[in-house]
Write a protein that holds these residues in place. Structure first.
Motif, mmCIF file in Angstrom:
data_model
loop_
_atom_site.group_PDB
_atom_site.id
_atom_site.type_symbol
_atom_site.label_atom_id
_atom_site.label_comp_id
_atom_site.label_asym_id
_atom_site.label_seq_id
_atom_site.Cartn_x
_atom_site.Cartn_y
_atom_site.Cartn_z
ATOM 1 N N ARG A 45 0.834 -1.193 0.000
ATOM 2 C CA ARG A 45 0.000 0.000 0.000
ATOM 3 C C ARG A 45 0.869 1.242 0.000
ATOM 4 N NH1 ARG A 45 -5.596 -0.215 3.348
ATOM 5 N NH2 ARG A 45 -5.836 1.712 2.169
ATOM 6 N N LYS A 46 0.314 2.355 -0.393
ATOM 7 C CA LYS A 46 1.001 3.621 -0.289
ATOM 8 C C LYS A 46 1.435 3.821 1.161
ATOM 9 C CE LYS A 46 0.281 8.556 -1.045
ATOM 10 N NZ LYS A 46 -0.718 9.603 -1.352
ATOM 11 N N GLY A 47 2.706 4.182 1.366
ATOM 12 C CA GLY A 47 3.206 4.406 2.714
ATOM 13 C C GLY A 47 3.723 3.171 3.412
ATOM 14 N N ALA A 48 3.804 2.032 2.686
ATOM 15 C CA ALA A 48 4.254 0.790 3.309
ATOM 16 C C ALA A 48 5.769 0.689 3.397
ATOM 17 C CB ALA A 48 3.705 -0.415 2.537
ATOM 18 N N GLY A 49 6.500 1.608 2.739
ATOM 19 C CA GLY A 49 7.960 1.592 2.838
ATOM 20 C C GLY A 49 8.675 1.215 1.564
ATOM 21 N N VAL A 368 -7.973 13.507 9.418
ATOM 22 C CA VAL A 368 -8.035 14.246 8.154
ATOM 23 C C VAL A 368 -6.941 13.757 7.209
ATOM 24 C CG1 VAL A 368 -7.777 16.518 7.075
ATOM 25 C CG2 VAL A 368 -9.081 16.282 9.207
ATOM 26 N N TYR A 369 -5.741 13.548 7.766
ATOM 27 C CA TYR A 369 -4.632 13.004 6.956
ATOM 28 C C TYR A 369 -5.003 11.654 6.340
ATOM 29 C CZ TYR A 369 -1.004 9.423 6.835
ATOM 30 O OH TYR A 369 -0.260 8.320 6.503
ATOM 31 N N LEU A 370 -5.598 10.762 7.147
ATOM 32 C CA LEU A 370 -5.909 9.423 6.659
ATOM 33 C C LEU A 370 -6.939 9.473 5.536
ATOM 34 C CD1 LEU A 370 -5.050 6.500 7.299
ATOM 35 C CD2 LEU A 370 -7.141 6.289 8.643
ATOM 36 N N LYS A 371 -7.905 10.367 5.645
ATOM 37 C CA LYS A 371 -8.890 10.534 4.577
ATOM 38 C C LYS A 371 -8.205 10.959 3.275
ATOM 39 C CE LYS A 371 -12.635 11.825 2.203
ATOM 40 N NZ LYS A 371 -12.096 12.799 1.234
ATOM 41 N N LYS A 372 -7.267 11.875 3.353
ATOM 42 C CA LYS A 372 -6.550 12.330 2.158
ATOM 43 C C LYS A 372 -5.706 11.207 1.557
ATOM 44 C CE LYS A 372 -6.379 17.208 3.496
ATOM 45 N NZ LYS A 372 -5.512 18.347 3.897
ATOM 46 N N GLU A 373 -5.130 10.387 2.404
ATOM 47 C CA GLU A 373 -4.377 9.235 1.917
ATOM 48 C C GLU A 373 -5.284 8.283 1.145
ATOM 49 O OE1 GLU A 373 -0.808 8.011 2.594
ATOM 50 O OE2 GLU A 373 -0.892 10.177 2.332
ATOM 51 N N LEU A 374 -6.468 8.059 1.668
ATOM 52 C CA LEU A 374 -7.421 7.181 0.991
ATOM 53 C C LEU A 374 -7.896 7.787 -0.321
ATOM 54 C CD1 LEU A 374 -9.383 5.943 4.107
ATOM 55 C CD2 LEU A 374 -8.107 4.491 2.520
ATOM 56 N N ASP A 375 -8.023 9.102 -0.370
ATOM 57 C CA ASP A 375 -8.367 9.764 -1.634
ATOM 58 C C ASP A 375 -7.352 9.399 -2.717
ATOM 59 O OD1 ASP A 375 -10.672 11.076 -0.845
ATOM 60 O OD2 ASP A 375 -9.640 12.912 -0.265
ATOM 61 N N ASP A 376 -6.072 9.480 -2.377
ATOM 62 C CA ASP A 376 -5.024 9.181 -3.356
ATOM 63 C C ASP A 376 -5.115 7.747 -3.866
ATOM 64 O OD1 ASP A 376 -4.035 11.715 -3.120
ATOM 65 O OD2 ASP A 376 -2.384 11.186 -1.774
ATOM 66 N N GLU A 377 -5.491 6.837 -2.994
ATOM 67 C CA GLU A 377 -5.558 5.428 -3.377
ATOM 68 C C GLU A 377 -6.843 5.082 -4.137
ATOM 69 O OE1 GLU A 377 -3.718 2.257 -0.695
ATOM 70 O OE2 GLU A 377 -4.356 3.768 0.743
ATOM 71 N N GLU A 386 -16.439 9.184 -2.019
ATOM 72 C CA GLU A 386 -16.807 9.971 -0.843
ATOM 73 C C GLU A 386 -18.310 9.927 -0.581
ATOM 74 O OE1 GLU A 386 -15.719 14.221 1.259
ATOM 75 O OE2 GLU A 386 -14.833 13.671 -0.666
ATOM 76 N N GLU A 387 -19.106 9.644 -1.606
ATOM 77 C CA GLU A 387 -20.544 9.493 -1.380
ATOM 78 C C GLU A 387 -20.810 8.310 -0.447
ATOM 79 O OE1 GLU A 387 -21.777 11.256 -5.805
ATOM 80 O OE2 GLU A 387 -22.313 9.196 -5.234
ATOM 81 N N ALA A 388 -20.007 7.264 -0.562
ATOM 82 C CA ALA A 388 -20.145 6.107 0.324
ATOM 83 C C ALA A 388 -19.692 6.452 1.738
ATOM 84 C CB ALA A 388 -19.345 4.928 -0.219
ATOM 85 N N GLY A 470 -9.407 4.921 12.317
ATOM 86 C CA GLY A 470 -8.680 6.122 11.926
ATOM 87 C C GLY A 470 -9.558 7.179 11.289
ATOM 88 N N LEU A 471 -10.740 6.784 10.821
ATOM 89 C CA LEU A 471 -11.670 7.724 10.186
ATOM 90 C C LEU A 471 -12.769 8.192 11.136
ATOM 91 C CD1 LEU A 471 -12.039 5.879 6.774
ATOM 92 C CD2 LEU A 471 -10.933 8.100 7.122
ATOM 93 N N LYS A 472 -12.719 7.750 12.358
ATOM 94 C CA LYS A 472 -13.790 8.048 13.320
ATOM 95 C C LYS A 472 -13.989 9.554 13.495
ATOM 96 C CE LYS A 472 -15.048 7.355 18.180
ATOM 97 N NZ LYS A 472 -14.618 6.758 19.481
ATOM 98 N N GLU A 473 -12.893 10.301 13.656
ATOM 99 C CA GLU A 473 -13.006 11.741 13.881
ATOM 100 C C GLU A 473 -13.412 12.461 12.600
ATOM 101 O OE1 GLU A 473 -11.182 9.926 17.114
ATOM 102 O OE2 GLU A 473 -10.466 9.880 15.046
ATOM 103 N N TYR A 474 -12.849 12.084 11.462
ATOM 104 C CA TYR A 474 -13.195 12.765 10.213
ATOM 105 C C TYR A 474 -14.676 12.588 9.887
ATOM 106 C CZ TYR A 474 -13.377 14.082 5.322
ATOM 107 O OH TYR A 474 -13.730 14.696 4.145
ATOM 108 N N ALA A 475 -15.183 11.374 10.048
ATOM 109 C CA ALA A 475 -16.581 11.082 9.712
ATOM 110 C C ALA A 475 -17.543 11.425 10.842
ATOM 111 C CB ALA A 475 -16.729 9.609 9.333
ATOM 112 N N LYS A 476 -16.977 11.906 11.971
ATOM 113 C CA LYS A 476 -17.793 12.298 13.136
ATOM 114 C C LYS A 476 -18.696 11.143 13.596
ATOM 115 C CE LYS A 476 -17.737 17.246 12.122
ATOM 116 N NZ LYS A 476 -16.603 17.122 11.169
ATOM 117 N N LEU A 477 -18.036 10.028 13.865
ATOM 118 C CA LEU A 477 -18.755 8.829 14.298
ATOM 119 C C LEU A 477 -18.565 8.617 15.802
ATOM 120 C CD1 LEU A 477 -17.671 6.491 11.359
ATOM 121 C CD2 LEU A 477 -19.848 7.696 11.609
#
Length: 482
Positions: A45-49, A368-377, A386-388, A470-477
């Motif tokens: 994955r992106k960021g795996a080294g 917020v960082y993790l969401k942006k990482e997922l956008d790239d992937e 993002e609709e999902a 990791g998405l709990k705060e971004y998605a306000k869950l």
């Protein structure tokens, strides 16, 4: 002096190309397998080294002659025109990649040859100067010429009984000789390289193809065929150059999600025998963090000496809490700890160490960082993902059932989004945005996430799901109370 995080500027840069990674590189099984020439495809994955590995081999003290080939800014549009119309669609770009690999290996041996007055060195040097003006062409220029020329002092490859005086790289759609001619030229270059490497006792010769995903906004069929062509060409050259006295290995570093999109006949054979999946355990990531702390703060520094002993809410250690927020990859850990470090330094108390409040305070920025990482992937595969995620957010709890998602996703799905709710859940699982509830035969259950257990696969019949923490705060869950 007390060990203190106040003396630490950062845990490292998230991007390996910007980091002083060689100062605290953690040697893993991946290093040994590449050194032993067991693999030529490195997946992760992106960021795996992956980029850190490339830097270790090309800038560190590796025993091989290595060259990093960074495809950031590579002219894919020019390469897309170098098509072998005599080959199948899947193999249409093998000949062009094979030629590019041959030229790069040629530049590598010329830069390390000590003697220059024997025929193979003269031939290779002449070819490079005739076509590129020097012995070390830029990667982006190798396929740029309209015609490759061969003078009397360079190569004399033959095809169908005739000696080639040159190869036109720009051909009409009906020309089926392009691949034959370019392969004949590539073979002549590779034979010359083999002779030089043996005479000069060079090797192993290793090329590292990295950053193949840079600038990738859509994984279309043309790009898939080009990436497949690179992988097949690397395998061919590896086999062609293998001998008792020298080795050449073009190593391709590729994101797992891009590999998963490809379909060709030998894919499983390569996956099982010649590919390496970069995976990290919690213990390996902790060792990586400790190595960085020791490099920056001294040999006695460690995670335990620079954190308070108290548990997080729910009797969870600080380390396990940090690990739960990422995808078991170095980039996530570094990003989270850098955010926590900022908060710990706001206190004037010494020694400066990580406390529970620092970990909690880091979560919003990190999410917020993790969401942006997922956008790239995800975006190259699914433009409307993002609709999902919005559907998950609207449910409000971190766990949900299939019916809830179907309702909320249906209300947010745009006309251009062709992905239905069932396929959307599958896609979210594929990128570890969600996991599904897996029942055991003994009445218990657990959450299956792709990044933790790739072999588990997706369960089409699953009914309960959980959004990655990791998405709990971004998605306000919030956690569901039962």
């Amino acid at each position: 002096m007390h060990l203190s995080l106040r003396n630490l500027d950062t845990f490292g840069d998230v991007a390996a190309e910007e980091d002083s990674v060689l100062e605290y590189f953690l040697s893993t099984d991946a290093v040994q397998r590449i050194e032993r020439n067991e693999v030529f495809l490195v997946l992760g994955r992106k960021g795996a080294g992956k980029t850190a590995l490339v830097r270790h081999f090309t800038e560190g003290n590796s025993g091989s002659l290595s060259r990093a080939l960074n495809l950031r800014g590579y002219p894919w549009s020019i390469h897309s025109q170098r098509v072998d119309h005599g080959a199948s669609e899947i193999e249409a770009y093998v000949s062009s990649w094979r030629y590019l690999i041959a030229v790069e290996l040629g530049a590598l041996v010329l830069s390390n040859a000590k003697r220059h007055q024997y025929s193979e060195v003269i031939a290779l040097n002449t070819f490079m100067h005739d076509n590129y003006g020097g012995p070390n062409p830029h990667l982006s220029d190798i396929l740029r010429p309209k015609r490759l020329i061969m003078s009397k002092l360079s190569f004399k490859p033959r095809i169908l009984g005739s000696t080639l005086g040159g190869v036109d790289l720009e051909r009409g759609n009906g020309d089926s000789t392009f691949g034959l001619e370019l392969n004949a030229l590539s073979s002549a270059i590779l034979n010359c390289i083999k002779a030089i490497a043996i005479n000069e006792q060079l090797g192993p010769l290793v090329l590292h193809f990295d950053e193949l995903d840079q600038g990738l906004y859509q994984m279309d069929e043309s790009r898939k065929r080009m990436l497949i062509g690179l992988i097949l060409a690397a395998r061919e050259v590896r086999k062609d150059m293998k001998s008792a006295t020298m080795l050449a290995n073009p190593v391709v570093y590729l994101r797992t999600d891009l590999w998963d999109e490809m379909e060709f006949s030998d894919k499983n054979k390569i996956s099982q025998g010649q590919a390496l999946q970069m995976e990290w355990s919690s213990d390996a990531l902790l060792a990586l963090v400790n190595l960085r702390l020791q490099a920056k703060l001294g040999s006695s520094a460690s995670w335990d000496t620079l954190t308070t002993p108290g548990l997080m809410r729910g009797s969870q250690t600080k380390w396990n809490h940090v690990i739960s927020k990422g995808f078991l990859r170095p980039r996530d850990i570094i990003r989270f700890l850098n955010a926590a470090l900022v908060h710990s330094k706001k206190r004037a108390i010494e020694p400066c160490v990580l406390e529970n409040t620092d970990i909690v305070s880091a979560r919003d920025e990190y999410s917020v960082y993790l969401k942006k990482e997922l956008d790239d992937e995800i975006l190259p595969h699914w433009k409307y993902w993002e609709e999902a995620l919005q559907a998950c957010s609207s449910i409000r709890t971190i766990t949900f059932d299939r019916a809830q998602f179907t309702t909320e996703y249906g209300q947010r799905k745009s006309e251009k989004n062709t992905i239905g709710s069932d396929e959307a859940l599958n896609m979210l699982y594929k990128f570890s945005v969600i996991g599904y509830e897996r029942r055991s035969g003994y009445g218990g259950s657990s959450w299956a996430f792709q990044y933790k257990d790739p072999e588990a696969g997706y369960d089409n019949g699953a009914n309960r799901f959980k959004v990655h923490l990791g998405l709990k705060e971004y998605a306000k869950l919030r956690e569901e109370r039962r």
